[in-house]
Design a protein around this motif. Structure first.
Motif, short mmCIF file in Angstrom:
data_model
loop_
_atom_site.label_atom_id
_atom_site.label_comp_id
_atom_site.label_asym_id
_atom_site.label_seq_id
_atom_site.Cartn_x
_atom_site.Cartn_y
_atom_site.Cartn_z
N LEU A 52 0.92 -1.17 0.06
CA LEU A 52 -0.13 -0.09 -0.17
C LEU A 52 0.98 1.23 0.08
O LEU A 52 0.55 2.18 -0.82
N ALA A 53 2.04 1.25 0.70
CA ALA A 53 3.00 2.51 0.71
C ALA A 53 3.68 2.33 -0.54
O ALA A 53 3.70 3.65 -0.99
N THR A 54 4.01 1.41 -1.33
CA THR A 54 4.67 1.68 -2.28
C THR A 54 3.94 2.06 -3.77
O THR A 54 4.37 2.83 -4.36
N ILE A 55 2.41 1.54 -3.43
CA ILE A 55 1.38 2.13 -4.49
C ILE A 55 1.13 3.71 -4.21
O ILE A 55 1.16 4.38 -5.33
N ALA A 56 1.18 4.00 -2.92
CA ALA A 56 0.97 5.45 -3.00
C ALA A 56 2.17 6.10 -3.39
O ALA A 56 1.92 7.32 -3.73
#
Length: 271
Positions: A52-56
């Motif tokens: 989720l952090a890398t997608i953001a």
């Protein structure tokens, strides 16, 4: 009835969703059996939060979410493994540390990009009905690679799943296979966020495996049953979500959960 079913498959987005979901389900179910037997299944949860952090991060800088997520989530998976091996930290503590830090980073990145938008929301809870043709082919290719690697190292992974010390004595390169298993899990996590979202992807790895373990009599049966339950839940979940206009990711997970509780209940009743 048959005409209605054929009508569903006439839509391109439905064909993309079913094909992509089936390939992700197969690879998730297979790797999930090895993770569950080694009591390392919660790493899926930690890596999902990392994704989720890398997608953001990808959205903030205008990169392809999947392209930037795969290398970064793989790096996080290896970091968890090294942290648990070299820093005298238990595996669940290492996963918890990475998971909490990743969630905080995701929230911070989302706030920098003016909050959670619809695209990030789709990755958070999944929306396989919006999967693109590019994502379909990426899912097929990487899923085939994952399954091929598991088949090639099947004997060594089998030994490692039940007794790591014995496997090392027998000449199995345990460190290499541990890293390989974690890397494959990271790839599956990134592929699966479109199916059920980052909040629920770990369930696609864990639940089919523990359901299969209730009825299987040997290791191969466990893999076969796990794969069947995963594919069944994904396809039926997609069809039900389309028919009743309900969230696809949540539907898939609830079908998985119902299968597990049903089989567990029958098993306990028979005793």
């Amino acid at each position: 009835m048959i005409e209605e079913i054929l009508k569903i498959f006439s839509y391109d987005f439905m064909r993309n969703a079913i094909i992509t979901g089936s390939f992700v389900a197969i690879s998730s179910a297979i790797i999930g059996v090895f993770l569950v037997l080694r009591k390392f299944s919660m790493i899926g949860d930690g890596l999902a939060h990392t994704s989720l952090a890398t997608i953001a991060l990808g959205m903030l800088f205008g990169f392809s979410p999947i392209a930037i997520s795969i290398p970064l989530v793989i790096a996080a998976s290896l970091f968890i493994l090294r942290l648990s091996q070299k820093a005298t930290i238990w595996g669940d503590s290492a996963i918890g540390f990475v998971s909490a830090t990743a969630i905080a980073a995701a929230v911070m990145l989302a706030s920098l990009s003016n909050g959670f938008n619809n695209d990030l929301y789709n990755y958070l809870f999944g929306n396989i009905l919006t999967v693109s043709t590019e994502e379909l082919w990426i899912s097929i290719i990487l899923s085939v690679v994952v399954v091929g690697v598991v088949i090639f190292f099947y004997r060594d992974l089998f030994m490692l799943s039940f007794d790591e010390d014995f496997a090392r004595v027998a000449g199995v390169n345990a460190d290499f296979l541990n890293s390989l298993t974690i890397i494959l899990t990271a790839i599956i996590i990134v592929l699966g966020v479109r199916v059920v979202g980052t909040m629920l992807i770990s369930s696609l790895i864990i639940i089919p495996a523990i359901t299969a373990l209730q009825i299987s009599k040997n290791f191969k049966q466990t893999i076969i049953f796990s794969t069947f339950f995963a594919v069944f839940s994904v396809i039926s979940g997609i069809l039900l979500s389309f028919a009743f206009n309900i969230p696809s990711g949540a539907t898939i997970v609830l079908i998985n959960g119902t299968l597990f509780l049903g089989i567990l209940g029958i098993k306990m009743f028979r005793k």
